[in-house]
Design a protein around this motif. Structure first.
Motif, PDB file in Angstrom:
ATOM      1  N   PHE A 115       0.834  -1.199   0.000  1.00 36.73           N
ATOM      2  CA  PHE A 115       0.000   0.000   0.000  1.00 36.73           C
ATOM      3  C   PHE A 115       0.874   1.257   0.000  1.00 36.73           C
ATOM      4  N   HIS A 116       1.939   1.235   0.780  1.00 43.98           N
ATOM      5  CA  HIS A 116       2.863   2.374   0.817  1.00 43.98           C
ATOM      6  C   HIS A 116       3.520   2.581  -0.550  1.00 43.98           C
ATOM      7  N   ASP A 117       3.890   1.482  -1.188  1.00 43.30           N
ATOM      8  CA  ASP A 117       4.499   1.580  -2.522  1.00 43.30           C
ATOM      9  C   ASP A 117       3.488   2.146  -3.529  1.00 43.30           C
ATOM     10  N   PHE A 118       2.239   1.712  -3.392  1.00 42.52           N
ATOM     11  CA  PHE A 118       1.180   2.232  -4.260  1.00 42.52           C
ATOM     12  C   PHE A 118       1.016   3.739  -4.079  1.00 42.52           C
ATOM     13  N   LEU A 119       1.020   4.182  -2.830  1.00 40.93           N
ATOM     14  CA  LEU A 119       0.879   5.616  -2.565  1.00 40.93           C
ATOM     15  C   LEU A 119       2.040   6.406  -3.157  1.00 40.93           C
ATOM     16  N   GLU A 144       3.865   5.655  -5.738  1.00 44.59           N
ATOM     17  CA  GLU A 144       3.762   5.683  -7.199  1.00 44.59           C
ATOM     18  C   GLU A 144       2.604   6.565  -7.662  1.00 44.59           C
ATOM     19  N   ARG A 145       1.495   6.514  -6.937  1.00 44.81           N
ATOM     20  CA  ARG A 145       0.280   7.204  -7.376  1.00 44.81           C
ATOM     21  C   ARG A 145       0.316   8.694  -7.043  1.00 44.81           C
ATOM     22  N   TYR A 146       1.055   9.074  -6.008  1.00 45.04           N
ATOM     23  CA  TYR A 146       1.056  10.464  -5.549  1.00 45.04           C
ATOM     24  C   TYR A 146       2.478  11.023  -5.479  1.00 45.04           C
ATOM     25  N   PRO A 147       3.096  11.207  -6.630  1.00 46.08           N
ATOM     26  CA  PRO A 147       4.495  11.662  -6.663  1.00 46.08           C
ATOM     27  C   PRO A 147       4.683  13.068  -6.098  1.00 46.08           C
ATOM     28  N   LEU A 148       3.721  13.967  -6.297  1.00 48.57           N
ATOM     29  CA  LEU A 148       3.888  15.333  -5.810  1.00 48.57           C
ATOM     30  C   LEU A 148       3.811  15.404  -4.283  1.00 48.57           C
ATOM     31  N   ILE A 149       2.964  14.582  -3.708  1.00 49.02           N
ATOM     32  CA  ILE A 149       2.911  14.511  -2.246  1.00 49.02           C
ATOM     33  C   ILE A 149       4.255  14.046  -1.705  1.00 49.02           C
ATOM     34  N   HIS A 150       4.830  13.023  -2.338  1.00 46.98           N
ATOM     35  CA  HIS A 150       6.103  12.489  -1.862  1.00 46.98           C
ATOM     36  C   HIS A 150       7.272  13.418  -2.172  1.00 46.98           C
ATOM     37  N   LYS A 151       7.114  14.265  -3.154  1.00 48.17           N
ATOM     38  CA  LYS A 151       8.177  15.217  -3.492  1.00 48.17           C
ATOM     39  C   LYS A 151       8.138  16.450  -2.589  1.00 48.17           C
ATOM     40  N   HIS A 203     -12.411   7.799   1.755  1.00 45.85           N
ATOM     41  CA  HIS A 203     -12.049   9.062   2.394  1.00 45.85           C
ATOM     42  C   HIS A 203     -10.546   9.314   2.251  1.00 45.85           C
ATOM     43  N   LEU A 204      -9.751   8.305   2.547  1.00 52.03           N
ATOM     44  CA  LEU A 204      -8.292   8.433   2.475  1.00 52.03           C
ATOM     45  C   LEU A 204      -7.843   8.822   1.074  1.00 52.03           C
ATOM     46  N   ILE A 205      -8.346   8.135   0.067  1.00 51.68           N
ATOM     47  CA  ILE A 205      -7.959   8.430  -1.311  1.00 51.68           C
ATOM     48  C   ILE A 205      -8.440   9.815  -1.723  1.00 51.68           C
ATOM     49  N   ALA A 206      -9.609  10.230  -1.250  1.00 52.63           N
ATOM     50  CA  ALA A 206     -10.110  11.569  -1.575  1.00 52.63           C
ATOM     51  C   ALA A 206      -9.179  12.644  -1.026  1.00 52.63           C
ATOM     52  N   VAL A 207      -8.675  12.446   0.190  1.00 53.61           N
ATOM     53  CA  VAL A 207      -7.729  13.396   0.777  1.00 53.61           C
ATOM     54  C   VAL A 207      -6.457  13.472  -0.058  1.00 53.61           C
ATOM     55  N   LEU A 208      -5.911  12.318  -0.400  1.00 55.28           N
ATOM     56  CA  LEU A 208      -4.654  12.295  -1.160  1.00 55.28           C
ATOM     57  C   LEU A 208      -4.834  12.855  -2.565  1.00 55.28           C
ATOM     58  N   GLU A 209      -5.926  12.516  -3.225  1.00 52.41           N
ATOM     59  CA  GLU A 209      -6.194  13.056  -4.557  1.00 52.41           C
ATOM     60  C   GLU A 209      -6.311  14.582  -4.506  1.00 52.41           C
ATOM     61  N   SER A 210      -6.963  15.086  -3.464  1.00 50.47           N
ATOM     62  CA  SER A 210      -7.170  16.528  -3.343  1.00 50.47           C
ATOM     63  C   SER A 210      -5.857  17.255  -3.108  1.00 50.47           C
ATOM     64  N   VAL A 211      -5.028  16.729  -2.222  1.00 52.80           N
ATOM     65  CA  VAL A 211      -3.740  17.373  -1.951  1.00 52.80           C
ATOM     66  C   VAL A 211      -2.835  17.283  -3.171  1.00 52.80           C
ATOM     67  N   GLU A 212      -2.825  16.141  -3.830  1.00 58.37           N
ATOM     68  CA  GLU A 212      -2.009  15.984  -5.049  1.00 58.37           C
ATOM     69  C   GLU A 212      -2.453  16.983  -6.114  1.00 58.37           C
ATOM     70  N   SER A 213      -3.763  17.152  -6.279  1.00 56.49           N
ATOM     71  CA  SER A 213      -4.294  18.089  -7.262  1.00 56.49           C
ATOM     72  C   SER A 213      -3.916  19.530  -6.916  1.00 56.49           C
ATOM     73  N   LEU A 214      -4.015  19.886  -5.636  1.00 60.55           N
ATOM     74  CA  LEU A 214      -3.646  21.234  -5.204  1.00 60.55           C
ATOM     75  C   LEU A 214      -2.166  21.512  -5.465  1.00 60.55           C
ATOM     76  N   LEU A 215      -1.324  20.542  -5.173  1.00 61.75           N
ATOM     77  CA  LEU A 215       0.112  20.716  -5.410  1.00 61.75           C
ATOM     78  C   LEU A 215       0.401  20.884  -6.900  1.00 61.75           C
ATOM     79  N   ALA A 216      -0.328  20.166  -7.743  1.00 62.30           N
ATOM     80  CA  ALA A 216      -0.148  20.293  -9.193  1.00 62.30           C
ATOM     81  C   ALA A 216      -0.534  21.693  -9.674  1.00 62.30           C
ATOM     82  N   GLU A 217      -1.443  22.350  -8.917  1.00 62.34           N
ATOM     83  CA  GLU A 217      -1.871  23.703  -9.267  1.00 62.34           C
ATOM     84  C   GLU A 217      -0.952  24.776  -8.675  1.00 62.34           C
TER      85      GLU A 217
END
Length: 488
Positions: free
Chosen positions: A74-78, A80-87, A157-171
């Motif tokens: 799951f951590h590896d998935f996160l 890969e899926r959320y590079p901006l959060i990890h950056k 809920h968890l994925i919605a939070v991560l998707e939202s933060v990733e999207s904000l960082l992309a903006e």
């Protein structure tokens, strides 16, 4: 005769006053400028949630039974899926598998906010695997629902939070107030000795962090429709949660062969103990948040119903009496007592030398473990019993509703849809949020998904699934909430 006329006059005055009060007892629906538009990617969210469900992050009270390899997947998935959060955010692993992500704010004088989630899910009940319409860990998307364990609790809920933060960082989002994302790994284990959320909260405290607000799972947006009474959507924001405390109560007897039984075996004696416990319930009360819940609903009701709700203080004794007869309503106003387990002889022809029951108490805020034990002994007065505390957690504190966080949730929900009505309520189950009381006073439990009540009943059960119609507005809510909460 004069007294009678005075009574009738006062009664008439009260009726007239009530009719007038009910006419003005209405809710001020949130209005104003339309909410800012937010760009969200529903298709990407659905893909992410489906993939997340496929990873079997099942927790267990017995740590040796947990496959931590799945949590690593799951951590590896996160990652890969959320590079901006990890950056852009620092990641810290806490305990066995909990994760904290931190995004610095531009103003270090502002307390950060925290968005909570838990990675773990409950197992599939043995023997029910074939009862699922779609495989429980397939994450199947049929265009109407996403199916699978965790679709409602709480990878949605968890994925919605991560998707939202990733999207904000992309903006190019740059918050003034810092953001923490805290993902526990064993929320589903009640009173786990190695609770990930508790460890994360201790870590934050050690770092000198004080949070402006915590947002976790808890309430949702539920259709509330009763013909001729009310037609709205209740957005329940949990401002507190009940405790869960378990005691073993035992009696002892001589034992022997069942062919020569005494007048009452240990189990027979224990039956009287059970009757005492069930017949002596905790006193019902109407805390301010329960009163506010009813008042808020009342203001959205039809005129006839408002005649009742506008006099709730006067009618409180009658209302409480009625509510205690309805189990779901009773759970809102008192500590609940449930005798859930019993144990006697190990064999059918042996008289038990010891008979025990396990009692689960769902405690109201302010009711302590010691209060429960005192209540047991008072209820079973003059009976020779052993009382043993097993495991549990205290009820949470009650968070205020006059804060920026609560008012932000209220404004966003009610301006999204005029039918939405935000109300404070008491969460019956447990969440990770209660563990953060050492670093935050403003703790709220709310998932911004519109969900029918029958779907909520699938949580932890067969055919758990999330309606796709609820996704877009949930994603917009999180982005708006983060923007507003991270501004000074």
């Amino acid at each position: 005769m004069i007294v009678l006329w005075i009574i009738l006059a006062l009664l008439g005055f009260f009726i007239v006053l009530t009719l007038i009060r009910a006419a003005f007892f209405k809710d001020d629906v949130q209005k104003g400028e339309p909410l800012e538009e937010e760009t969200v990617d529903v298709d990407r969210y659905c893909e992410s949630l489906s993939q997340a469900i496929q990873i079997k992050t099942i927790s267990s009270y017995n740590r040796d039974e947990v496959d931590f390899g799945e949590f690593q997947k799951f951590h590896d998935f996160l990652e890969e899926r959320y590079p901006l959060i990890h950056k852009n955010m620092t990641k810290t692993k806490i305990g066995d598998a909990s994760l904290i992500f931190k995004l610095e704010g531009s103003n270090p004088d502002l307390d950060p906010i925290a968005l909570l989630g838990h990675q773990d899910v409950v197992p599939i009940a043995e023997g029910t695997e074939k009862d699922w319409t779609h495989e429980p860990f397939e994450g199947f998307n049929d265009g109407e629902f996403i199916w699978g364990r965790g679709a409602m609790d709480m990878k949605n809920h968890l994925i919605a939070v991560l998707e939202s933060v990733e999207s904000l960082l992309a903006e190019g989002f740059k918050p003034e107030r810092g953001i923490y994302i805290c993902l526990g790994h064993n929320e589903e284990v009640v009173a786990a000795p190695d609770n990930g959320a508790k460890q994360m909260a201790a870590y934050l405290e050690k770092q000198g962090v004080h949070l402006e607000a915590v947002l976790d799972e808890g309430g949702a947006i539920l259709p509330a429709k009763a013909k001729g009474i009310v037609d709205c959507q209740l957005a329940g924001v949990g401002i507190a949660e009940k405790g869960s405390i378990n005691y073993e109560i035992s009696v002892h007897a001589k034992g022997g062969h069942s062919s020569q039984p005494p007048e009452h075996t240990a189990l027979g004696t224990l039956a009287d103990v059970i009757k005492d416990i069930e017949n002596h319930q905790f006193k019902a009360q109407m805390p301010d948040y329960v009163y506010e819940l009813f008042r808020s609903i009342g203001k959205r009701s039809t005129y006839g119903a408002r005649l009742l709700f506008c006099n709730l203080r006067i009618l409180k004794p009658i209302v409480l009496k009625i509510m205690t007869k309805i189990p779901p309503a009773a759970s809102l106003i008192r500590t609940c007592t449930a005798v859930t387990m019993a144990e006697g002889s190990p064999q059918f022809n042996v008289l038990p030398e010891k008979a025990s029951i396990t009692v689960n108490f769902r405690t109201m805020p302010g009711v302590t473990t010691q209060d429960v034990e005192d209540h047991i002994r008072k209820s079973c007065r003059n009976k020779d019993i052993d009382v043993k505390y097993l495991v549990g957690k205290e009820a949470s504190k009650v968070s205020p509703t006059d804060t920026k966080a609560f008012q932000t949730i209220k404004e966003l929900c009610e301006r999204t849809d005029e039918k939405n009505l935000v109300v404070p309520f008491l969460v019956m189950g447990g969440t990770d949020a209660c563990n953060y009381e050492n670093v935050c006073e403003n703790i709220y439990r709310f998932a911004p998904f519109v969900v029918d009540t029958k779907l909520l009943l699938c949580t932890h059960a067969t055919n758990e699934r999330l309606p796709l119609a609820s996704v877009e507005e949930a994603l917009k809510f999180f982005k708006r909430y983060i923007r507003r909460m991270t501004k000074d």
